[in-house]
Design a protein around this motif. Sequence first.
Motif, PDB file in Angstrom:
ATOM      1  N   LEU B 449     -42.042  81.237   1.558  1.00  0.00           N
ATOM      2  CA  LEU B 449     -42.826  81.641   0.377  1.00  0.00           C
ATOM      3  C   LEU B 449     -44.003  80.694   0.213  1.00  0.00           C
ATOM      4  O   LEU B 449     -43.885  79.486   0.444  1.00  0.00           O
ATOM      5  CB  LEU B 449     -41.953  81.554  -0.888  1.00  0.00           C
ATOM      6  N   TRP B 450     -45.137  81.222  -0.204  1.00  0.00           N
ATOM      7  CA  TRP B 450     -46.254  80.369  -0.601  1.00  0.00           C
ATOM      8  C   TRP B 450     -45.905  79.683  -1.918  1.00  0.00           C
ATOM      9  O   TRP B 450     -45.143  80.229  -2.716  1.00  0.00           O
ATOM     10  CB  TRP B 450     -47.530  81.208  -0.780  1.00  0.00           C
ATOM     11  N   ASP B 451     -46.482  78.502  -2.148  1.00  0.00           N
ATOM     12  CA  ASP B 451     -46.277  77.822  -3.432  1.00  0.00           C
ATOM     13  C   ASP B 451     -46.686  78.714  -4.606  1.00  0.00           C
ATOM     14  O   ASP B 451     -46.115  78.633  -5.687  1.00  0.00           O
ATOM     15  CB  ASP B 451     -47.084  76.510  -3.481  1.00  0.00           C
ATOM     16  N   GLU B 452     -47.663  79.560  -4.372  1.00  0.00           N
ATOM     17  CA  GLU B 452     -48.137  80.453  -5.434  1.00  0.00           C
ATOM     18  C   GLU B 452     -47.028  81.415  -5.899  1.00  0.00           C
ATOM     19  O   GLU B 452     -47.053  81.897  -7.024  1.00  0.00           O
ATOM     20  CB  GLU B 452     -49.358  81.268  -4.959  1.00  0.00           C
ATOM     21  N   THR B 453     -46.082  81.692  -5.014  1.00  0.00           N
ATOM     22  CA  THR B 453     -44.962  82.556  -5.405  1.00  0.00           C
ATOM     23  C   THR B 453     -43.842  81.741  -6.050  1.00  0.00           C
ATOM     24  O   THR B 453     -43.071  82.250  -6.852  1.00  0.00           O
ATOM     25  CB  THR B 453     -44.447  83.329  -4.165  1.00  0.00           C
ATOM     26  N   ARG B 454     -43.768  80.455  -5.727  1.00  0.00           N
ATOM     27  CA  ARG B 454     -42.699  79.617  -6.273  1.00  0.00           C
ATOM     28  C   ARG B 454     -43.024  79.045  -7.650  1.00  0.00           C
ATOM     29  O   ARG B 454     -42.126  78.629  -8.373  1.00  0.00           O
ATOM     30  CB  ARG B 454     -42.377  78.463  -5.301  1.00  0.00           C
ATOM     31  N   ARG B 455     -44.305  78.979  -7.997  1.00  0.00           N
ATOM     32  CA  ARG B 455     -44.653  78.369  -9.293  1.00  0.00           C
ATOM     33  C   ARG B 455     -43.999  79.142 -10.440  1.00  0.00           C
ATOM     34  O   ARG B 455     -43.635  80.307 -10.291  1.00  0.00           O
ATOM     35  CB  ARG B 455     -46.169  78.292  -9.445  1.00  0.00           C
ATOM     36  N   PHE B 456     -43.892  78.457 -11.601  1.00  0.00           N
ATOM     37  CA  PHE B 456     -43.140  79.034 -12.726  1.00  0.00           C
ATOM     38  C   PHE B 456     -43.992  79.965 -13.587  1.00  0.00           C
ATOM     39  O   PHE B 456     -43.479  80.887 -14.215  1.00  0.00           O
ATOM     40  CB  PHE B 456     -42.537  77.926 -13.587  1.00  0.00           C
ATOM     41  N   THR B 457     -45.273  79.693 -13.646  1.00  0.00           N
ATOM     42  CA  THR B 457     -46.127  80.494 -14.531  1.00  0.00           C
ATOM     43  C   THR B 457     -46.961  81.462 -13.689  1.00  0.00           C
ATOM     44  O   THR B 457     -47.620  81.048 -12.741  1.00  0.00           O
ATOM     45  CB  THR B 457     -47.055  79.568 -15.348  1.00  0.00           C
ATOM     46  N   ASN B 458     -46.888  82.726 -14.055  1.00  0.00           N
ATOM     47  CA  ASN B 458     -47.634  83.764 -13.337  1.00  0.00           C
ATOM     48  C   ASN B 458     -47.535  83.643 -11.820  1.00  0.00           C
ATOM     49  O   ASN B 458     -48.548  83.528 -11.130  1.00  0.00           O
ATOM     50  CB  ASN B 458     -49.117  83.734 -13.741  1.00  0.00           C
ATOM     51  N   PRO B 459     -46.343  83.649 -11.281  1.00  0.00           N
ATOM     52  CA  PRO B 459     -46.219  83.553  -9.823  1.00  0.00           C
ATOM     53  C   PRO B 459     -46.836  84.763  -9.136  1.00  0.00           C
ATOM     54  O   PRO B 459     -46.837  85.875  -9.691  1.00  0.00           O
ATOM     55  CB  PRO B 459     -44.712  83.518  -9.607  1.00  0.00           C
ATOM     56  N   GLN B 460     -47.364  84.538  -7.948  1.00  0.00           N
ATOM     57  CA  GLN B 460     -47.903  85.633  -7.151  1.00  0.00           C
ATOM     58  C   GLN B 460     -46.744  86.512  -6.673  1.00  0.00           C
ATOM     59  O   GLN B 460     -45.767  86.016  -6.118  1.00  0.00           O
ATOM     60  CB  GLN B 460     -48.663  85.050  -5.949  1.00  0.00           C
ATOM     61  N   GLU B 461     -46.875  87.800  -6.894  1.00  0.00           N
ATOM     62  CA  GLU B 461     -45.815  88.746  -6.518  1.00  0.00           C
ATOM     63  C   GLU B 461     -45.848  89.008  -5.008  1.00  0.00           C
ATOM     64  O   GLU B 461     -46.929  89.157  -4.436  1.00  0.00           O
ATOM     65  CB  GLU B 461     -46.072  90.048  -7.263  1.00  0.00           C
ATOM     66  N   VAL B 462     -44.688  89.059  -4.388  1.00  0.00           N
ATOM     67  CA  VAL B 462     -44.616  89.478  -2.984  1.00  0.00           C
ATOM     68  C   VAL B 462     -44.503  91.000  -2.964  1.00  0.00           C
ATOM     69  O   VAL B 462     -43.715  91.582  -3.714  1.00  0.00           O
ATOM     70  CB  VAL B 462     -43.412  88.822  -2.280  1.00  0.00           C
ATOM     71  N   PHE B 463     -45.286  91.633  -2.134  1.00  0.00           N
ATOM     72  CA  PHE B 463     -45.294  93.103  -2.112  1.00  0.00           C
ATOM     73  C   PHE B 463     -44.012  93.658  -1.499  1.00  0.00           C
ATOM     74  O   PHE B 463     -43.594  93.226  -0.430  1.00  0.00           O
ATOM     75  CB  PHE B 463     -46.502  93.627  -1.337  1.00  0.00           C
ATOM     76  N   VAL B 464     -43.428  94.582  -2.219  1.00  0.00           N
ATOM     77  CA  VAL B 464     -42.290  95.329  -1.678  1.00  0.00           C
ATOM     78  C   VAL B 464     -42.740  96.773  -1.606  1.00  0.00           C
ATOM     79  O   VAL B 464     -42.846  97.458  -2.631  1.00  0.00           O
ATOM     80  CB  VAL B 464     -41.042  95.183  -2.561  1.00  0.00           C
ATOM     81  N   ASP B 465     -43.051  97.209  -0.400  1.00  0.00           N
ATOM     82  CA  ASP B 465     -43.631  98.545  -0.219  1.00  0.00           C
ATOM     83  C   ASP B 465     -42.583  99.515   0.315  1.00  0.00           C
ATOM     84  O   ASP B 465     -41.509  99.121   0.758  1.00  0.00           O
ATOM     85  CB  ASP B 465     -44.819  98.447   0.739  1.00  0.00           C
ATOM     86  N   LEU B 466     -42.917 100.794   0.239  1.00  0.00           N
ATOM     87  CA  LEU B 466     -42.058 101.826   0.823  1.00  0.00           C
ATOM     88  C   LEU B 466     -42.709 102.310   2.110  1.00  0.00           C
ATOM     89  O   LEU B 466     -43.938 102.408   2.200  1.00  0.00           O
ATOM     90  CB  LEU B 466     -41.906 103.008  -0.134  1.00  0.00           C
ATOM     91  N   SER B 467     -41.898 102.644   3.078  1.00  0.00           N
ATOM     92  CA  SER B 467     -42.453 103.240   4.289  1.00  0.00           C
ATOM     93  C   SER B 467     -43.036 104.610   3.940  1.00  0.00           C
ATOM     94  O   SER B 467     -42.660 105.218   2.935  1.00  0.00           O
ATOM     95  CB  SER B 467     -41.376 103.396   5.369  1.00  0.00           C
ATOM     96  N   ASP B 468     -43.942 105.037   4.758  1.00  0.00           N
ATOM     97  CA  ASP B 468     -44.590 106.321   4.554  1.00  0.00           C
ATOM     98  C   ASP B 468     -43.550 107.436   4.425  1.00  0.00           C
ATOM     99  O   ASP B 468     -43.615 108.273   3.515  1.00  0.00           O
ATOM    100  CB  ASP B 468     -45.478 106.570   5.786  1.00  0.00           C
ATOM    101  N   LYS B 469     -42.577 107.399   5.301  1.00  0.00           N
ATOM    102  CA  LYS B 469     -41.544 108.437   5.341  1.00  0.00           C
ATOM    103  C   LYS B 469     -40.715 108.434   4.043  1.00  0.00           C
ATOM    104  O   LYS B 469     -40.467 109.494   3.449  1.00  0.00           O
ATOM    105  CB  LYS B 469     -40.633 108.146   6.541  1.00  0.00           C
ATOM    106  N   LEU B 470     -40.319 107.236   3.602  1.00  0.00           N
ATOM    107  CA  LEU B 470     -39.515 107.122   2.382  1.00  0.00           C
ATOM    108  C   LEU B 470     -40.338 107.549   1.173  1.00  0.00           C
ATOM    109  O   LEU B 470     -39.846 108.241   0.274  1.00  0.00           O
ATOM    110  CB  LEU B 470     -39.021 105.680   2.219  1.00  0.00           C
ATOM    111  N   TYR B 471     -41.611 107.140   1.167  1.00  0.00           N
ATOM    112  CA  TYR B 471     -42.476 107.491   0.043  1.00  0.00           C
ATOM    113  C   TYR B 471     -42.598 109.012  -0.086  1.00  0.00           C
ATOM    114  O   TYR B 471     -42.560 109.567  -1.191  1.00  0.00           O
ATOM    115  CB  TYR B 471     -43.863 106.856   0.220  1.00  0.00           C
ATOM    116  N   LYS B 472     -42.692 109.691   1.063  1.00  0.00           N
ATOM    117  CA  LYS B 472     -42.833 111.155   1.032  1.00  0.00           C
ATOM    118  C   LYS B 472     -41.562 111.815   0.503  1.00  0.00           C
ATOM    119  O   LYS B 472     -41.621 112.751  -0.295  1.00  0.00           O
ATOM    120  CB  LYS B 472     -43.166 111.682   2.431  1.00  0.00           C
TER     121      LYS B 472
END
Lengths: 487, 487
Positions: B449-472
Motif C-alpha cells: 500500500l502507498w502511505d497515502e492509503t495508510r494515512r488516517f485522514t482522507n486516505p486514498q482509496e484503492v480501486f476495486v473494479d468489476l471485470s467487463d463480463k461481471l459488470y455486464k
Amino acid sequence: MRALNLTLLTDLYELTMMQGYFKNPTDQVVVFDAFYRKNPCGGGYAIAAGLEQIIEYVRDLHFSPDDIDYLKSLNIFDSDFLEYLRGFHFTGDIYAIPEGTVVFPREPLLKVIAPVMEAQLVETAILNLLNHQSLIATKASRVVYAAKGDGVMEFGLRRAQGPDAGLYGARAAMIGGCIGTSNVLTGQMFHVPVKGTHAHSWIMSFPDEYTAFKTYASLYPNACILLVDTYDVLNSGVPNAIRVFKEMKEAGLPMKGYGIRIDSGDLAYLSKQAHRMLSEAGFGDAIISASSDLDEYLIESLKAQGAKINSWGVGTNLITCNDNPAFGGVYKLAAIKNKEDSDFVPKIKLSENVEKVTNPGNKTIMRIYDKATGKIRADLICLEDEVFNPEEDMIIFDPMATWKKTKLAGGSYILRELLVPVFQKGHCVYTSPSVMEIRDICQKELDTLWDETRRFTNPQEVFVDLSDKLYKIKSELLEKMGQAAIE
Amino acid sequence: MRALNLTLLTDLYELTMMQGYFKNPTDQVVVFDAFYRKNPCGGGYAIAAGLEQIIEYVRDLHFSPDDIDYLKSLNIFDSDFLEYLRGFHFTGDIYAIPEGTVVFPREPLLKVIAPVMEAQLVETAILNLLNHQSLIATKASRVVYAAKGDGVMEFGLRRAQGPDAGLYGARAAMIGGCIGTSNVLTGQMFHVPVKGTHAHSWIMSFPDEYTAFKTYASLYPNACILLVDTYDVLNSGVPNAIRVFKEMKEAGLPMKGYGIRIDSGDLAYLSKQAHRMLSEAGFGDAIISASSDLDEYLIESLKAQGAKINSWGVGTNLITCNDNPAFGGVYKLAAIKNKEDSDFVPKIKLSENVEKVTNPGNKTIMRIYDKATGKIRADLICLEDEVFNPEEDMIIFDPMATWKKTKLAGGSYILRELLVPVFQKGHCVYTSPSVMEIRDICQKELDTLWDETRRFTNPQEVFVDLSDKLYKIKSELLEKMGQAAIE
C-alpha cells in the motif's frame, strides 16, 4: 458444552507479580475492589452482570500440566514457583452485587479478600467478565427502555467480537430486558427464548417472492413474519405478504404471531405505509418488525415520528455497545493486613485526576430507598462494619462537594446492603438465579430509578456518597501523602 | 484447551430456513460471498483475519445428541429434520483470502459453494469469526503504523468483550503487527510473545515505592520496567527508578531491557521530563513505555509533540476497536445452480442504496500489482473462470462511474488471484501458517500500500473494479429487475 480452562486467561504481569510475592514471602491478606468510574453511553446508571461466569471461573481455577509446561517454557518462572502453581486454588472471600442490580460509578461491584497472590491472579478475568456483561446488559436496558413496551430481540451474533461476545452478550442482553435472542447456543445454555424468521437468501432462492413467502407460511403458520425488503418493500414485499396472509386466513388459520419484517430503508415511512396497506386488507394487527442498525436513539426517534413498528430486532449496536464499547471497570487495592491481624490498613492510589483517587478500606455499599416511593435516594459507600439505624435521621453529603448535604428523616428510608457473600474461604456460597429470573430482578431494579435517571440526555445523577467514617479515613490518607510529598 | 462445540452458535433462522429447504427438497447448490462495505475507522484498507478459527469451526460442525434434544424441545423442528441434523456435516467448498492480506470493500473475503442448507447454517459463525478478527487486525495495523517502528504491545484483555474477544483479539492484534500481548492464554495457544511488568498494587503492597522497585529489579533484572505513576511520576517515581537503576549498574548488571512505564497523566510532558532526568543520570537508553487509553490518533499526536516514548502498551481502544467496534461483514447469496447443471445462475439483491446492491455470480478477485514498485494498482472482481493475460493491455473502470477508465500497459503489471481453496468437497485442503508467520505476511502486505492509503485522514482509496463480463451481467440483472418492477 464448552470446557473452559481459563486459568491462563490473565495478564502476564499477574503471574510475574505472584512470583514476586512468592519469592518475598508475605502473610498479606488484601482487599481489592472492582468498580467503574463512568456510566456507559452517558447514561445515569449501569446494570451489574457476569457474576455467574466469574463464579465458574474462580471455581475452575487450576494450572494444568500443560499450563505449567508452557509457563516453564517462558524462562521467567522458577521451578519452586511453578510447583506452587501446580497446587494452586482460590482460598479467599468474594463479595459481589447480584446480577441485574442497578449500580453507579465508584461502587465496588465485586470485592476480593484473599492472600495477595490469589487476589492478584484473578484480576484480569474478573474484569473481563464483569466489564463485558455489565456493558451489554446496560445497553440492552437502554434499548428496551426506548422501545416503550414493544419486544426487543437480540440479533447481533454475526457482528459480536468473537463467539463469547455473542454467547454471553446475548445472555447479558436478556438480563437487560430483551425478550429473546437469535443465538441458539445462548438459548440452549441459558434457557432463554430464541427467535428468528428468515433471510433475504431465502427469498432469493425461490423463483419469486410470493412463492418464498407462501412456502414459509406453510412451514411456520404460527410464527409467520415475512421479510419484505428483498426487492421493493411497498411495491412487492407488502403486497405479496398480504396475498399470503389472505390465503392463510381463507385456510382458517388462527392468524397469530404473523406479520412482516423491514430490514432496510426509511423505517418510519415504510412502516407507516405498510401498516396502512395491511390495515386496509384487514391485517391491522400484523406485527411490524424492524431491524436495521437500530439503537436506543434511533428507536426513540422512530417512536417520536410515529413509526408503526411494534417489534424490534437489534444487532450490531447492542451486541458491541457501539457508542461505548468498553465498560471501563478497574480492580484496585483498597486495604492490606497481615494474616494474624484483625484490622485492615486502608490503602489509597493517588492520581492527578481527583476522580481517579481510589476509596480506601474494606468497604460495603448501603442502598438508601425512599420508603414512600421505593425509589433510590442515594447509595452510601461505607466501611463494612458500620451500622446504621434507619429509624434515626441520616445526613449524607457529596464527597466532591462536602457542603452539599441532605438530611434523611428517620423512618422515611430503607437500607439494603448491596454486596452479598459469593465465596467464603474459597467455597462458593452463592447460587446464581436463572437468566430469566435475573431478568425479572433487573426489571424491578430499573423501577427503583426515576425516569429522569433513565433518560438518554443529561440524566439525573444518583448520589453515591461516602460515610462520614470512610470520608475521614480517605481525607487523612490524602493529607498524609500530600504532606510526605512536600517534605 | 477449549472444547468448542459451536454448532449451535448460529441464528435460529438458519435452522428454520434449513428445515424449510429440507421440507421442500431441492438440489440447489449455492454461492455465498462474505464481504464488507466500508473500511473500519475511515481507513483505506482492512486486514483479513480469522480463517484458522473458521476452518476449525467448519471441521468440527456436528449436532451432538444434546443439541438435537435441545432443538427438539423448541417444538419447531420435526423429527425427520432432526434426524437429518444428526448426520450433518459440511460437504461443500470454501475459498478465502489468506489471513494477513490487505483487503478492500466489496471483495469476497470468503466464498462458500455448497448445498443451500449447509451454506446457510455456517453463515453466522463465519461472519462472527471473520468480522471480529479482521476488525482487530486492522485496528492493530493502524496503531502500529502510528508508532513508526516502536514496539506496540496488546494489553486489552480486561476490557475485551468476553474471554474470546481477549483471546482471539490478541491473536488478531499480533497479526496486525503488535510485538507481544499481555494475554498468557493467547501466548500459549498461538505461540506469540507475552509481555508485562507490574501493577500499581505491586507498589502499594510495599512500605514504599523504592522498596517495591528494588524488589522487582532483584526479581527481573533483565526485564525491569518500573511503573512510576502510583504516587507522583516526577517527584517520586522517576527518582526512585533512577536510584534502583544506579544500584543495578553498580552491581554490574548488563542494563538491558530496563526502563519505566507511565500509565497516566500528560504523557508528552511527563515522558520528556522523565527522559531528561534519566539521561542526566546516565540512563538515556532506558525504555520509556506508555499505556493510558492510547490509540493510533493519540500516538500520532504524542509523536508529533516529540514525546520521548519508545514503547506502547495499548489496551481498551485496540481490543474493542472503540471508534468502530463492528466490521460490518455480510454474507450474501450470489449464485444458484441445480446440482447436475454446470453453470451457476447469478443472483442479485437490490437495495434503495446503490452501494448495497450485491455483485452476482461465482466470482474471484484478481489483484493487480505495479511491476515496478510492487504496490497495488487495483483489484478486479471477476467471474471465477475469467482468464487475463498480463502481457496484454488491460482497461479497468470504476463500476460506480464507468467513464473513469485506466489503461494498464501489458507487461507493466502482475496479477494474483486472492481467493485460495480452503475446503474441497468438505475436506480441508489448506494449512494455516502460524500466527507469527501470518504477522510477517501482513507486514509485507502492508508494504504493497502507498502511505497515502495508510494515512488516517482522507486516505486514498484503492480501486476495486468489476471485470467487463461481471459488470455486464450485473447491469442486465438490474435492468431486468427494474423492468419487472414497472410492469
